[in-house]
Design a protein around this motif. Structure first.
Motif, PDB file in Angstrom:
ATOM      1  N   GLY A 198       0.831  -1.205   0.000  1.00  0.00           N
ATOM      2  CA  GLY A 198       0.000   0.000   0.000  1.00  0.00           C
ATOM      3  C   GLY A 198       0.866   1.256   0.000  1.00  0.00           C
ATOM      4  O   GLY A 198       0.613   2.202  -0.755  1.00  0.00           O
ATOM      5  N   ALA A 199       1.892   1.269   0.841  1.00  0.00           N
ATOM      6  CA  ALA A 199       2.805   2.416   0.883  1.00  0.00           C
ATOM      7  C   ALA A 199       3.584   2.543  -0.415  1.00  0.00           C
ATOM      8  O   ALA A 199       3.781   3.647  -0.934  1.00  0.00           O
ATOM      9  CB  ALA A 199       3.763   2.278   2.062  1.00  0.00           C
ATOM     10  N   LEU A 200       4.009   1.415  -0.954  1.00  0.00           N
ATOM     11  CA  LEU A 200       4.795   1.433  -2.189  1.00  0.00           C
ATOM     12  C   LEU A 200       3.993   1.999  -3.355  1.00  0.00           C
ATOM     13  O   LEU A 200       4.484   2.854  -4.099  1.00  0.00           O
ATOM     14  CB  LEU A 200       5.297   0.028  -2.510  1.00  0.00           C
ATOM     15  N   THR A 201       2.755   1.551  -3.518  1.00  0.00           N
ATOM     16  CA  THR A 201       1.948   2.057  -4.630  1.00  0.00           C
ATOM     17  C   THR A 201       1.630   3.546  -4.456  1.00  0.00           C
ATOM     18  O   THR A 201       1.645   4.304  -5.430  1.00  0.00           O
ATOM     19  CB  THR A 201       0.644   1.261  -4.796  1.00  0.00           C
ATOM     20  N   THR A 202       1.372   3.978  -3.228  1.00  0.00           N
ATOM     21  CA  THR A 202       1.116   5.397  -2.986  1.00  0.00           C
ATOM     22  C   THR A 202       2.368   6.223  -3.260  1.00  0.00           C
ATOM     23  O   THR A 202       2.308   7.278  -3.901  1.00  0.00           O
ATOM     24  CB  THR A 202       0.638   5.627  -1.542  1.00  0.00           C
ATOM     25  N   ALA A 203       3.516   5.729  -2.794  1.00  0.00           N
ATOM     26  CA  ALA A 203       4.772   6.449  -3.015  1.00  0.00           C
ATOM     27  C   ALA A 203       5.113   6.520  -4.499  1.00  0.00           C
ATOM     28  O   ALA A 203       5.555   7.562  -4.986  1.00  0.00           O
ATOM     29  CB  ALA A 203       5.900   5.772  -2.238  1.00  0.00           C
ATOM     30  N   VAL A 204       4.901   5.438  -5.229  1.00  0.00           N
ATOM     31  CA  VAL A 204       5.180   5.441  -6.669  1.00  0.00           C
ATOM     32  C   VAL A 204       4.307   6.484  -7.373  1.00  0.00           C
ATOM     33  O   VAL A 204       4.774   7.197  -8.270  1.00  0.00           O
ATOM     34  CB  VAL A 204       4.983   4.034  -7.281  1.00  0.00           C
ATOM     35  N   ALA A 205       3.062   6.594  -6.960  1.00  0.00           N
ATOM     36  CA  ALA A 205       2.180   7.601  -7.563  1.00  0.00           C
ATOM     37  C   ALA A 205       2.719   9.004  -7.308  1.00  0.00           C
ATOM     38  O   ALA A 205       2.709   9.855  -8.211  1.00  0.00           O
ATOM     39  CB  ALA A 205       0.769   7.458  -7.010  1.00  0.00           C
ATOM     40  N   PHE A 206       3.195   9.258  -6.096  1.00  0.00           N
ATOM     41  CA  PHE A 206       3.770  10.573  -5.810  1.00  0.00           C
ATOM     42  C   PHE A 206       5.092  10.782  -6.543  1.00  0.00           C
ATOM     43  O   PHE A 206       5.363  11.859  -7.063  1.00  0.00           O
ATOM     44  CB  PHE A 206       3.972  10.773  -4.306  1.00  0.00           C
ATOM     45  N   PHE A 207       5.937   9.752  -6.577  1.00  0.00           N
ATOM     46  CA  PHE A 207       7.221   9.870  -7.272  1.00  0.00           C
ATOM     47  C   PHE A 207       7.029  10.087  -8.773  1.00  0.00           C
ATOM     48  O   PHE A 207       7.875  10.692  -9.427  1.00  0.00           O
ATOM     49  CB  PHE A 207       8.095   8.638  -7.032  1.00  0.00           C
TER      50      PHE A 207
END
Length: 182
Positions: free
Chosen positions: A55-64
């Motif tokens: 969940g954190a990874l997908t959210t972070a990828v969206a921000f990155f």
């Protein structure tokens, strides 16, 4: 770092708190089942950790992904937000379990469901179960009335996408800017 990126910290806290909620709830359930502090903490991390991580990874990828824009402010904000989500995830997987263990060892008392906050949610739950049909009618009726109102009052030609028209009416500073630009 600007006031916008500083204000974005509140959004990161909101995104990161979900990780803590899942870890804490799993810990409480595992504590009931296993009875062991170390097993409960380990199971909470192992069983909820994958979901929290991805969940954190997908959210972070969206921000990155926003970092590739040419607008430097948005690019920096994307980097800060992506990094913040990953740091929140790390804190929930590393710091929260340590705090749970330290709390229990200091107080010699395990946490129980609802031990931190109760807010009287059991009363709300009982009310919503008794009044479910009426609540559904009110919610759908309100939604339908709002939809009818919006559809009857808003037309497509009323939408104004001109950025300069967002200024306040009769603002002396904006009026001066318009005169200078003219």
């Amino acid at each position: 770092i600007s006031i916008i990126s500083g204000g974005f910290a509140a959004i990161l806290v909101g995104l990161g708190i979900d990780f803590a909620i899942h870890t804490y709830n799993r810990y409480v359930e595992e504590r009931k089942v296993t009875g062991s502090l170390s097993d409960a903490v380990e199971n909470a991390i192992v069983k909820s950790g994958d979901g929290i991580f991805f969940g954190a990874l997908t959210t972070a990828v969206a921000f990155f992904a926003v970092t590739i824009t040419e607008f430097s402010g948005l690019s920096e904000l994307g980097f800060l937000a992506g990094s913040g989500v990953l740091l929140a995830m790390a804190a929930m997987l590393l710091v929260l379990p340590a705090m749970l263990v330290a709390r229990e060892k200091m107080l010699h008392k395990p946490l129980e469901q609802g031990a931190i906050f109760g807010f009287g949610l059991q009363h709300i739950s009982r009310f919503t179960q008794r009044a479910a049909p009426w609540i559904s009618i009110v919610v759908f009726g309100t939604g339908a009335a709002a939809a009818v109102f919006v559809l009857s009052t808003v037309t497509v030609d009323q939408f104004d996408s001109e950025f300069r028209n967002l200024k306040p009416v009769h603002d002396p500073v904006m009026d001066m800017q318009d005169r200078i630009m003219d």
